[in-house]
Design a protein around this motif. Structure first.
Motif, PDB file in Angstrom:
ATOM      1  N   GLY A 110       0.810  -1.211   0.000  1.00 14.68           N
ATOM      2  CA  GLY A 110       0.000   0.000   0.000  1.00 14.68           C
ATOM      3  C   GLY A 110       0.846   1.266   0.000  1.00 14.68           C
ATOM      4  O   GLY A 110       0.363   2.342   0.347  1.00 14.68           O
ATOM      5  N   MET A 111       2.103   1.161  -0.389  1.00 10.97           N
ATOM      6  CA  MET A 111       2.985   2.317  -0.483  1.00 10.97           C
ATOM      7  C   MET A 111       2.785   2.977  -1.847  1.00 10.97           C
ATOM      8  O   MET A 111       2.868   2.316  -2.881  1.00 10.97           O
ATOM      9  N   LEU A 112       2.510   4.279  -1.866  1.00 14.50           N
ATOM     10  CA  LEU A 112       2.287   5.004  -3.106  1.00 14.50           C
ATOM     11  C   LEU A 112       3.628   5.391  -3.729  1.00 14.50           C
ATOM     12  O   LEU A 112       4.627   5.567  -3.031  1.00 14.50           O
ATOM     13  N   VAL A 113       3.642   5.537  -5.059  1.00 19.17           N
ATOM     14  CA  VAL A 113       4.888   5.775  -5.778  1.00 19.17           C
ATOM     15  C   VAL A 113       4.704   6.862  -6.825  1.00 19.17           C
ATOM     16  O   VAL A 113       3.723   6.849  -7.580  1.00 19.17           O
ATOM     17  N   VAL A 114       5.654   7.790  -6.857  1.00 17.15           N
ATOM     18  CA  VAL A 114       5.778   8.740  -7.962  1.00 17.15           C
ATOM     19  C   VAL A 114       6.960   8.259  -8.806  1.00 17.15           C
ATOM     20  O   VAL A 114       8.096   8.239  -8.335  1.00 17.15           O
ATOM     21  N   VAL A 115       6.687   7.837 -10.027  1.00 16.54           N
ATOM     22  CA  VAL A 115       7.708   7.261 -10.889  1.00 16.54           C
ATOM     23  C   VAL A 115       8.502   8.380 -11.570  1.00 16.54           C
ATOM     24  O   VAL A 115       7.926   9.301 -12.147  1.00 16.54           O
ATOM     25  N   GLN A 116       9.803   8.272 -11.499  1.00 12.73           N
ATOM     26  CA  GLN A 116      10.703   9.251 -12.107  1.00 12.73           C
ATOM     27  C   GLN A 116      11.221   8.738 -13.442  1.00 12.73           C
ATOM     28  O   GLN A 116      11.849   7.683 -13.510  1.00 12.73           O
ATOM     29  N   ALA A 117      10.945   9.460 -14.523  1.00 13.53           N
ATOM     30  CA  ALA A 117      11.556   9.098 -15.800  1.00 13.53           C
ATOM     31  C   ALA A 117      13.064   9.281 -15.684  1.00 13.53           C
ATOM     32  O   ALA A 117      13.542  10.201 -15.021  1.00 13.53           O
ATOM     33  N   ILE A 121       0.985   6.550  -8.540  1.00 16.21           N
ATOM     34  CA  ILE A 121      -0.054   7.598  -8.528  1.00 16.21           C
ATOM     35  C   ILE A 121       0.343   8.849  -9.306  1.00 16.21           C
ATOM     36  O   ILE A 121      -0.472   9.761  -9.459  1.00 16.21           O
ATOM     37  N   ALA A 122       1.568   8.907  -9.824  1.00 17.60           N
ATOM     38  CA  ALA A 122       1.977  10.083 -10.589  1.00 17.60           C
ATOM     39  C   ALA A 122       3.265   9.776 -11.339  1.00 17.60           C
ATOM     40  O   ALA A 122       3.978   8.812 -11.029  1.00 17.60           O
ATOM     41  N   TRP A 123       3.569  10.636 -12.316  1.00 21.49           N
ATOM     42  CA  TRP A 123       4.790  10.518 -13.120  1.00 21.49           C
ATOM     43  C   TRP A 123       5.586  11.810 -12.989  1.00 21.49           C
ATOM     44  O   TRP A 123       5.015  12.903 -13.005  1.00 21.49           O
ATOM     45  N   SER A 124       6.873  11.701 -12.879  1.00 19.10           N
ATOM     46  CA  SER A 124       7.747  12.869 -12.874  1.00 19.10           C
ATOM     47  C   SER A 124       8.557  12.864 -14.160  1.00 19.10           C
ATOM     48  O   SER A 124       9.214  11.876 -14.486  1.00 19.10           O
TER      49      SER A 124
END
Length: 433
Positions: free
Chosen positions: A334-341, A386-389
């Motif tokens: 249940g850990m949320l992640v913002v993925v970094q290109a 939950i998001a993309w960087s």
């Protein structure tokens, strides 16, 4: 006319030459989708089975990693695909001494169709890390000489026509929100040179293992055609994935050709809705404050537990190679992640003038788009994402504008963030605590 053709040819050659750090002969990126020979192997996620095995016994000489693998007779009339999890830099791939491909982005898993290069029996694969200057310009986080380590490598034999990818979308209908409507898209691809028909059977199990949806479709594709089969299901609010209750469904797939089953797949799937209002994230309609910490893609299970105990519920990944196992682990925790290109051009400075930062140089457009595409498609199916960087600090300009538009074109509700945009339009608002 002859002069015009010469000028057009010269312009075309210059355009091609001005595309640095772009991959050759890699298949389009996707989430991890492994075909197994039987349902039992798929359920067990067997490391080695009739249609696939890891490659582990590597030797290092003359700047190359070399290993042997076997193509059995059972793979006749099927494809041979090599999947390379990661390499510390850009690299070339060789099979039986022949150059097969070049990968400019070694940070994301890559599939290579080596069917025409492999032969029945013993084969040799070699990976040659390059560390080119063009790639170094995109990877400023590697301030020392990069290692030549190679991540997990697998050889598999998918069916000539089979499952290419799986897509998931979840939404609420109306204001009641007692249940959500989930759509599952199964991408089927044919590599045959003639029309072919496949029967696709699917079964969806709830978190308790009960069958809630089952069915089958037949699909005929033309030469090297592709299509997506979709089915809808209703998911009660109590069975949706959330950081507090990271419960997942199971999707079982199998394909049949001419009365014979040719592949089996088993995929964990988390259904959840996501929306952003005034920069605030809502999951399944509920406000979800983001208590974020920056973390390297190599974060361990022990470090994840420590972060959770410290009140962190969101990882903001730094650039680098991300194992699909990290996403799987975050899905289950249940850990949320913002993925970094994997883009970081800070060493090139902040100038937008010619010869300045690559972010504002159209010659680098394809290299930027490739990297954001790779980051997106290899992580898109995971509910924890939950998001993309777009990039680590890399100035701003045409390449990052195009990268933002590319991610938005997929129709994904997850925000695309680039804090270094300095108020420009290619960054969505997302509030972190």
């Amino acid at each position: 006319m002859r002069t015009l053709l010469a000028l057009l040819t010269l312009f075309s050659c210059c355009t091609l030459a001005a595309q640095p750090a772009v991959t050759e002969n890699r298949e389009r990126p996707r989430c991890t989708t492994i075909p197994y020979a039987s349902a039992a192997d798929a359920d067990a996620a067997a490391a080695q089975h009739r249609y696939g095995a890891p490659i582990t016994a590597w030797t290092f000489a003359d700047g190359r990693r070399t290993a042997l693998f076997t193509v059995p007779f059972a793979w006749a009339n099927r494809r041979v695909v090599l999947t390379i999890g990661s390499v510390a830099t850009d690299y070339e791939l060789f099979v039986n001494g022949r150059r097969v491909a070049y990968a400019a982005d070694g940070n994301t898993p890559a599939d290579f169709d080596i069917t025409r290069f492999a032969k029945e029996g013993r084969n040799e694969v070699a990976i040659r890390p390059i560390a080119s200057e063009a790639v170094a310009a995109l990877e400023s986080w590697k301030r020392t000489a990069p290692p030549t380590a190679v991540g997990e490598v697998r050889v598999t034999s998918p069916a000539t026509m089979g499952v290419r990818d799986v897509l998931v979308a979840t939404r609420y209908n109306g204001a009641e929100r007692a249940e959500a409507q989930a759509e599952v898209g199964i991408v089927v691809k044919s590599h045959a040179l003639n029309p072919r028909t496949v029967r696709l059977e699917y079964e969806l199990l709830d978190p308790a293992g009960r069958t809630i949806e089952t069915g089958h479709r037949s699909l005929t594709l033309r030469m090297r055609g592709e299509d997506t089969l979709r089915f809808l299901t209703r998911v009660p609010d109590s069975l949706l994935w959330s950081p507090e209750r990271p419960q997942r469904h199971t999707l079982r797939l199998r394909t049949q050709h001419e009365g014979r089953y040719v592949e089996h797949l088993r995929l964990p799937i988390g259904f959840r809705t996501l929306e952003v209002e005034d920069g605030r994230l809502r999951i399944n309609g509920r406000p979800t404050p983001l208590h974020a910490r920056e973390a390297a893609p190599t974060v361990t299970d022990a470090e994840l537990r420590q972060l959770r105990e410290a009140g962190c519920n969101t990882l903001r990944l730094t650039p680098g190679a991300v194992s699909p196992r990290l996403f799987e682990r975050c899905d289950s925790l249940g850990m949320l992640v913002v993925v970094q290109a994997p883009i970081d051009t800070r060493d090139s400075g902040s100038s937008r003038l010619r010869g300045g930062n690559p972010s504002n140089d159209p010659a680098w457009r394809e290299a930027f788009l490739e990297r954001v595409d790779n980051a997106y498609h290899t992580a898109k199916r995971h509910p924890s994402v939950i998001a993309w960087s777009l990039a680590a600090p890399s100035a701003n300009g045409i390449c990052l504008y195009e990268a933002y538009l590319r991610l938005r074109s997929y129709g994904d509700p997850r925000p695309v963030c680039y804090p270094a945009a300095d108020g420009e339009w290619n960054s969505d608002a997302l509030t972190f605590e």
